[in-house]
Design a protein around this motif. Structure first.
Motif, PDB file in Angstrom:
ATOM      1  N   TYR A  60      22.729 -21.366  59.524  1.00 48.82           N
ATOM      2  CA  TYR A  60      23.758 -21.463  58.261  1.00 48.82           C
ATOM      3  C   TYR A  60      22.948 -20.633  57.235  1.00 48.82           C
ATOM      4  CZ  TYR A  60      20.010 -24.858  56.167  1.00 48.82           C
ATOM      5  OH  TYR A  60      18.847 -25.022  55.733  1.00 48.82           O
ATOM      6  N   GLY A  61      23.373 -20.724  55.961  1.00 50.07           N
ATOM      7  CA  GLY A  61      22.872 -20.109  54.779  1.00 50.07           C
ATOM      8  C   GLY A  61      23.167 -18.511  55.115  1.00 50.07           C
ATOM      9  N   SER A  62      22.492 -17.539  54.403  1.00 47.12           N
ATOM     10  CA  SER A  62      22.643 -16.246  54.329  1.00 47.12           C
ATOM     11  C   SER A  62      22.571 -15.482  55.784  1.00 47.12           C
ATOM     12  CB  SER A  62      22.095 -15.729  53.271  1.00 47.12           C
ATOM     13  OG  SER A  62      20.586 -15.701  53.692  1.00 47.12           O
ATOM     14  N   ARG A 113      16.080 -32.959  48.225  1.00 47.38           N
ATOM     15  CA  ARG A 113      17.393 -33.480  48.338  1.00 47.38           C
ATOM     16  C   ARG A 113      17.872 -33.468  49.658  1.00 47.38           C
ATOM     17  NH1 ARG A 113      22.790 -32.541  47.939  1.00 47.38           N
ATOM     18  NH2 ARG A 113      22.484 -30.284  48.595  1.00 47.38           N
ATOM     19  N   ASN A 140      29.978 -25.319  54.759  1.00 53.15           N
ATOM     20  CA  ASN A 140      30.052 -24.219  53.627  1.00 53.15           C
ATOM     21  C   ASN A 140      29.777 -22.912  53.953  1.00 53.15           C
ATOM     22  OD1 ASN A 140      27.187 -24.003  53.035  1.00 53.15           O
ATOM     23  ND2 ASN A 140      27.314 -25.859  51.571  1.00 53.15           N
ATOM     24  N   THR A 141      28.756 -22.741  54.966  1.00 49.46           N
ATOM     25  CA  THR A 141      28.369 -21.474  55.346  1.00 49.46           C
ATOM     26  C   THR A 141      29.636 -20.756  56.020  1.00 49.46           C
ATOM     27  OG1 THR A 141      26.128 -22.011  55.876  1.00 49.46           O
ATOM     28  CG2 THR A 141      26.914 -20.351  57.271  1.00 49.46           C
ATOM     29  N   LYS A 162      23.066 -11.238  43.738  1.00 49.97           N
ATOM     30  CA  LYS A 162      21.887 -11.626  44.321  1.00 49.97           C
ATOM     31  C   LYS A 162      20.580 -10.892  44.169  1.00 49.97           C
ATOM     32  CE  LYS A 162      21.751 -13.520  48.417  1.00 49.97           C
ATOM     33  NZ  LYS A 162      21.887 -13.870  49.881  1.00 49.97           N
ATOM     34  N   LYS A 166      17.294 -12.207  41.888  1.00 47.81           N
ATOM     35  CA  LYS A 166      15.976 -12.112  42.473  1.00 47.81           C
ATOM     36  C   LYS A 166      14.967 -11.064  41.667  1.00 47.81           C
ATOM     37  CE  LYS A 166      16.432 -13.299  47.403  1.00 47.81           C
ATOM     38  NZ  LYS A 166      17.766 -13.639  47.727  1.00 47.81           N
ATOM     39  N   SER A 179      20.446 -21.279  42.560  1.00 44.60           N
ATOM     40  CA  SER A 179      20.259 -20.643  44.149  1.00 44.60           C
ATOM     41  C   SER A 179      21.106 -19.578  44.314  1.00 44.60           C
ATOM     42  CB  SER A 179      20.432 -21.899  45.117  1.00 44.60           C
ATOM     43  OG  SER A 179      21.869 -22.349  44.867  1.00 44.60           O
ATOM     44  N   SER A 180      20.666 -19.260  45.528  1.00 46.39           N
ATOM     45  CA  SER A 180      21.706 -17.783  46.018  1.00 46.39           C
ATOM     46  C   SER A 180      22.875 -18.422  46.471  1.00 46.39           C
ATOM     47  CB  SER A 180      21.003 -17.312  47.529  1.00 46.39           C
ATOM     48  OG  SER A 180      20.099 -16.684  46.993  1.00 46.39           O
ATOM     49  N   ASP A 290      30.191 -27.983  43.925  1.00 44.88           N
ATOM     50  CA  ASP A 290      30.280 -27.587  45.401  1.00 44.88           C
ATOM     51  C   ASP A 290      31.525 -27.815  46.135  1.00 44.88           C
ATOM     52  OD1 ASP A 290      27.842 -27.461  47.751  1.00 44.88           O
ATOM     53  OD2 ASP A 290      29.903 -28.426  48.559  1.00 44.88           O
ATOM     54  N   GLU A 293      30.862 -31.082  48.996  1.00 43.12           N
ATOM     55  CA  GLU A 293      30.348 -32.337  48.245  1.00 43.12           C
ATOM     56  C   GLU A 293      30.579 -32.227  46.775  1.00 43.12           C
ATOM     57  OE1 GLU A 293      26.012 -33.065  50.103  1.00 43.12           O
ATOM     58  OE2 GLU A 293      26.451 -31.056  50.281  1.00 43.12           O
ATOM     59  N   HIS A 296      28.331 -32.934  43.878  1.00 43.33           N
ATOM     60  CA  HIS A 296      27.240 -32.210  43.587  1.00 43.33           C
ATOM     61  C   HIS A 296      27.380 -31.311  42.628  1.00 43.33           C
ATOM     62  CE1 HIS A 296      24.001 -29.714  45.981  1.00 43.33           C
ATOM     63  NE2 HIS A 296      23.541 -30.217  44.855  1.00 43.33           N
TER      64      HIS A 296
HETATM   65  P1  ATP Z   1      19.153 -16.135  50.522  1.00 43.06           P
HETATM   66  O1  ATP Z   1      19.436 -14.812  51.276  1.00 43.06           O
HETATM   67  O2  ATP Z   1      18.814 -16.148  49.170  1.00 43.06           O
HETATM   68  O3  ATP Z   1      18.146 -16.645  51.468  1.00 43.06           O
HETATM   69  P2  ATP Z   1      21.019 -18.459  51.245  1.00 43.06           P
HETATM   70  O4  ATP Z   1      22.439 -18.122  51.029  1.00 43.06           O
HETATM   71  O5  ATP Z   1      20.575 -18.233  52.456  1.00 43.06           O
HETATM   72  O6  ATP Z   1      20.435 -17.142  50.477  1.00 43.06           O
HETATM   73  P3  ATP Z   1      19.402 -20.466  50.266  1.00 43.06           P
HETATM   74  O7  ATP Z   1      19.286 -20.903  48.951  1.00 43.06           O
HETATM   75  O8  ATP Z   1      18.502 -20.147  51.139  1.00 43.06           O
HETATM   76  O9  ATP Z   1      20.627 -19.385  50.351  1.00 43.06           O
HETATM   77  O10 ATP Z   1      20.564 -21.533  50.973  1.00 43.06           O
HETATM   78  C1  ATP Z   1      20.849 -21.680  52.165  1.00 43.06           C
HETATM   79  C2  ATP Z   1      22.262 -22.397  52.397  1.00 43.06           C
HETATM   80  O11 ATP Z   1      21.716 -23.855  52.242  1.00 43.06           O
HETATM   81  C3  ATP Z   1      23.293 -22.349  51.384  1.00 43.06           C
HETATM   82  O12 ATP Z   1      24.090 -21.104  52.219  1.00 43.06           O
HETATM   83  C4  ATP Z   1      24.167 -23.350  51.597  1.00 43.06           C
HETATM   84  O13 ATP Z   1      24.877 -23.393  52.876  1.00 43.06           O
HETATM   85  C5  ATP Z   1      22.941 -24.499  51.512  1.00 43.06           C
HETATM   86  N1  ATP Z   1      22.278 -25.047  50.451  1.00 43.06           N
HETATM   87  C6  ATP Z   1      21.591 -24.239  49.395  1.00 43.06           C
HETATM   88  N2  ATP Z   1      21.309 -24.916  48.266  1.00 43.06           N
HETATM   89  C7  ATP Z   1      22.299 -25.675  48.187  1.00 43.06           C
HETATM   90  C8  ATP Z   1      22.691 -26.887  47.488  1.00 43.06           C
HETATM   91  N3  ATP Z   1      21.985 -26.665  46.064  1.00 43.06           N
HETATM   92  N4  ATP Z   1      23.607 -27.759  47.633  1.00 43.06           N
HETATM   93  C9  ATP Z   1      24.119 -27.557  48.925  1.00 43.06           C
HETATM   94  N5  ATP Z   1      23.973 -26.738  49.686  1.00 43.06           N
HETATM   95  C10 ATP Z   1      22.970 -25.890  49.568  1.00 43.06           C
END
Ligand code: ATP
Ligand code: MG
Length: 335
Positions: A60-62, A113, A140-141, A162, A166, A179-180, A290, A293, A296
């Protein structure tokens, strides 16, 4: 005299589009980077399956939502039956397993959290966060990835924002900035609000994808290949959009009243969400809902001091793009 928020974009703004697009291209992860990430995932998957043969591993995430740069970490969610064990117990056991398998800097962060194990890969040096059964993040990803396929200006804008965040030190949630993930939601909502619109509101359309997470339905239209021309009527360039994004957050957004909401494709009122006063540590000074959620607020970490820093940074960024001879350089100067 014109007021600051009525200022129009400089007429030569488009001359900066090629420079910004070149920067965007340079931020995209290389093939080598992607294959290193895949190796990390493979060796992690091996370690995990020894102890939990039925666990499913989701990225998940980026690294999976297409907003990852060559500096991004790897985010992994393990989906598994935990039986009578708590998430904390599972994470502590996972940390032991990973240490035994020679991953570096293994650390269980239980109080967050979303509790995680953080570690790094000795081969590539990548940092990796692992959570358990956080399927909201998986949903959400996918939502972000689907939005990214509709109009290429979203990825371009989000990468530049982004990168800016940074370098300017405003991408640190533990210090009260954003956050990103929050920045990407800000970009999506901004493009939903352009006239003509550059992005639709997928959650307001026919539900073709439905995932149930802990009793909450995450549903939206995910047949995005049908929306390839959605933003075509809007001809704004990336330079114009980047300027307008910062200008919006510097001068147009109503911080006292409004919540930005990708779920509705609009802004909604704090009143409606009952986000008008501080509850515990949630100050609700800058509100970003969000998409799934919905209770949130991703801006909850922002306090009186950091909201000032953020708004000054948005103003600075808008001014750099408006006035400088080489904004592609000065916008991104480290603070
Ligand atoms: P980066 O390139 O900076 O790592 P990223 O999209 O991976 O960017 P992260 O902050 O590492 O961002 O978060 C990873 C994932 O976690 C997000 O894509 C999202 O799915 C989830 N996430 C992060 N922060 C939250 C939050 N506050 N509430 C809900 N989900 C979150
Ligand atoms: Mg990440």
């Amino acid at each position: 005299r014109m007021r600051r928020w009525q200022v129009e974009c400089r007429p030569d703004i488009d001359t900066f589009t090629p420079g910004l697009l070149a920067l965007y291209e340079s931020l995209k992860p290389s093939e080598e980077h992607k294959s290193n990430q895949q190796q990390l995932v493979d060796s992690l998957s091996k370690s995990v399956s020894k102890e939990w043969p039925n666990a499913q591993l989701h990225l998940y995430g980026s690294c999976a939502n297409s907003f990852g740069t060559s500096h991004s970490d790897v985010d992994v969610c393990l989906e598994m039956e935990t039986g009578s064990e708590s998430i904390a117990e599972v994470l502590l056991k996972l940390a032991d397993v990973l240490r035994t398998d020679n991953f570096d800097n293994v650390e269980a962060i239980i109080s967050a959290r979303v509790p995680i194990v953080r570690m790094s890969d000795p081969g590539s040096g990548f940092s990796c966060d692992i959570c358990i059964n956080n399927l909201f993040a998986v949903a959400n990803t996918k939502l972000l990835k689907d939005y990214a396929q509709i109009d290429q200006r979203l990825l371009q804008l989000a990468f530049l924002v982004k990168h800016w965040a940074k370098l300017r030190g405003v991408n640190e949630t533990y210090r009260g900035t954003l956050s990103s993930y929050a920045y990407v939601l800000m970009c999506i909502n901004f493009l939903q609000l352009r006239e003509p619109k550059i992005l639709p509101c997928l959650q307001a359309m026919e539900q073709t994808y439905i995932m149930n997470v802990d009793g909450t339905e995450c549903a939206y239209f995910d047949e995005v290949h049908q929306l390839q021309d959605f933003g075509a009527e809007n001809k704004e360039s990336i330079a114009e959009l980047l300027w307008a994004f910062f200008h919006y957050w510097a001068f147009h957004h109503d911080y006292r009243r409004d919540v930005i909401s990708v779920r509705t494709g609009n802004t909604i009122s704090k009143q409606e969400k009952n986000w008008t006063t501080r509850v515990g540590n949630d100050r609700h000074l800058m509100c970003i809902e969000d998409p799934f959620e919905t209770a949130h607020d991703l801006g909850r970490v922002v306090d009186r001091q950091t909201i000032r820093i953020l708004r000054e940074e948005f103003e600075r960024a808008a001014a750099k793009l408006q006035n400088d001879d080489d904004p592609c350089v000065t916008l991104f100067e480290p603070y």
